[in-house]
Design a protein around this motif. Sequence first.
Motif, PDB file in Angstrom:
ATOM      1  N   ARG A 141       0.821  -1.215   0.000  1.00 47.68           N
ATOM      2  CA  ARG A 141       0.000   0.000   0.000  1.00 47.68           C
ATOM      3  C   ARG A 141       0.854   1.264   0.000  1.00 47.68           C
ATOM      4  NH1 ARG A 141      -5.481   0.106   1.415  1.00 47.68           N
ATOM      5  NH2 ARG A 141      -6.410  -1.952   1.638  1.00 47.68           N
TER       6      ARG A 141
ATOM      7  N   SER B  44      -9.475   0.448  -2.569  1.00 46.70           N
ATOM      8  CA  SER B  44      -9.486  -0.818  -1.833  1.00 46.70           C
ATOM      9  C   SER B  44     -10.632  -1.677  -2.353  1.00 46.70           C
ATOM     10  CB  SER B  44      -9.674  -0.594  -0.329  1.00 46.70           C
ATOM     11  OG  SER B  44      -8.626   0.169   0.218  1.00 46.70           O
TER      12      SER B  44
ATOM     13  N   ILE C 210      -6.255   2.176   9.509  1.00 43.55           N
ATOM     14  CA  ILE C 210      -5.448   1.293  10.351  1.00 43.55           C
ATOM     15  C   ILE C 210      -6.071   1.238  11.737  1.00 43.55           C
ATOM     16  CG2 ILE C 210      -3.196   1.005  11.473  1.00 43.55           C
ATOM     17  CD1 ILE C 210      -1.913   2.223   9.021  1.00 43.55           C
TER      18      ILE C 210
ATOM     19  N   LEU D 247      -8.024  -2.057   8.843  1.00 42.96           N
ATOM     20  CA  LEU D 247      -6.689  -2.518   8.466  1.00 42.96           C
ATOM     21  C   LEU D 247      -5.859  -2.832   9.698  1.00 42.96           C
ATOM     22  CD1 LEU D 247      -5.799   0.176   5.753  1.00 42.96           C
ATOM     23  CD2 LEU D 247      -6.796  -2.082   5.366  1.00 42.96           C
TER      24      LEU D 247
ATOM     25  N   GLN E  90      -1.210  -2.827   7.474  1.00 44.41           N
ATOM     26  CA  GLN E  90      -2.117  -2.374   6.433  1.00 44.41           C
ATOM     27  C   GLN E  90      -2.730  -3.507   5.615  1.00 44.41           C
ATOM     28  OE1 GLN E  90      -0.851   1.252   4.354  1.00 44.41           O
ATOM     29  NE2 GLN E  90       0.850   1.415   5.777  1.00 44.41           N
TER      30      GLN E  90
END
Length: 653
Positions: free
Chosen positions: A291, A542, A623, A627, A631
């Motif tokens: 990422r 995503s 996060i 995530l 990640q």
Amino acid sequence: MAKQGYDTTIPPNLALLFKDRVEKYPDIICHADKDEKGEYQYFTYSQVYKKVLSMALALKQLGVHRGSNVALISDNRKEWLVSDLALQSLGAADVPRGCDSMGNEIRFIISFADCEVGFFENARQLQKVLDKADETPLLKTAILFDKPTEKESEEIKKGPIKALLFDDLLEQGAQLYNDTTKKELEDGMKEISGDDVATLIFTSGTTGTPKGAMITHSNFISELAVISYYLPCKPGEYWMSVLPVWHIFERLIQYVSIYFSASLAYSKPIGSLLLKDMAVIKPHWMCGVPRLWQALATGVNKAMNKTGGVVLKLYKFFVAVGKKYAYFKVRTFGNICQFKRRSRVLDAVTGFIPMILLWPFHKLGDILVFKKIRAKFGGRLNIAISGGGALQKDTDDWYRALGLNLLEGYGLTETSPVISFRDYRHPRPGCVGLIFPGWEIKIMEEKNGVVTSDKPLPPGKQGMIYVRGPQLMKGYYKRPDLTEKALDSEGYFNTGDIGIMTLDNEIKITGRAKDTIVLLGGENVEPAVLESALCGDPLIESAMIVGQDKRALGALIVPSKEVVEEYAKAEGLDVSDYPALLKNEKVHTYIYDKVSSIINPANGFRSCERIGKIGLISESFKIGVELSAKQEMMRYKISEEYADLIASLFVEG
């Protein structure tokens, strides 16, 4: 190919390794960290070593000893490394976690690991424990890296845990430091066994309750002893540290830097901030998750798009040329993954002439465009490392077009972590590199995550990956049942990953067994492959594929807000309310058509892998929410948070 040697001179534990490098290169910079003004301050190996021993003396007074488990709740910073090495010098183990961890996670880990002492980055992290201090009854002492405010100090005093300041403790240790105490500590280092646990790393929790992998000194030393074959790093070269250091990937890099007598510089995985820091440090090496590499590439593409005009046209032209040049160069030099025997002569012949014809344009592109882009990364970054997830092909191709060697690796927490790594001399795109020396690998036939035969599969056949070797963890802390479950009768560890061995002893990861989706018709689908393909498009930030026990697949899509709004403006749509915009039928159709253009038989996907419906999500995955710290998507959390949206994808009619 050079022989993959084993460094027989490497000391048997991490404490002695650091001591050895200090003695050889006392004046080389060990690490660089930013002060309150945001300016880098530099510390030599000898300076850091004195701090490490001073902290070890202070910790010893607190009762920390060989075999102790000590919590270490912090992100990357100079105090983290000093604390870690101080604990290693005493034969203690740290139990690390990042600042983005939830309070219940931190309390569970501290309690389960029997921690009596803990390091905390700041009062906010300690407060996560104090919120329910009864859940960590053994924790009596907390050491804070940052000084708390007056209000925070008052709150801490109300709790049952005694709080000390890192700097004060370091000063106490410095007063104890002399030739005699230094010798005592260094003599004690010789008693630390390779089998002693160096760290307890709890899994990131992508699938539920974390479990603690016991990683020993020997596990790390076994990795470091072969690393020079893969990374031609020299003393004094800089590593940019941006990933969460509690995670095994970045943790190893801390020790890789020490092994090479190199220098660490700390930054954050935020594009604009990272690029500024890279301009100052001019790193030679950097590790990142896919990422991060994708975000940096996207940032460059956005900047070029805003520039427009001739500059944009030249950029797109030279990137296209660079990708083709890299493709034919791979063929010319035989760097193609061999799942079945190929003719090296035929590959070279078909690749050489196009490569030669493209070379002048590629060279011109390097002069006019690519050197300027590489300069944004500091100008000295020739080799970069990607790990912690699958690197998307489009991202891989972009960096190769730029002339930056982005090397992909593969591993797990339990394997300390590296199992394989791309050879920088012969980087083969499409695989995760050569098997590290010492590992024994077998690929087992499986169905729905269950091994169906006891006979290993030959190269070119897909199956479950099992590994055995000196880098394999000691086991799961206080969970022999889980340790036994993870190993087969021959002591091979079940990675849970699906992959294929090549004829060149390299490995390609094709999926994750526990993530495999089984459709109603019995077809097995590896979602990671589809997700990677989707996220290679600028429109899609995503994607998570769903559809277990359904007739067809569905997909949760987080589209790029910027791209969607550009499209909407061109179509005369109102962009003032983004969530409402995503519900617009025209926008939904635009995104669905893009998904369908990517996932279809023309691109090599099976008909059963077509996406039936999509659900659009307006907020980026975060996060600690959707995530993990490295990640990766936490599928179980996303499935819970968007349960209604997922259900709507499979409503008939």
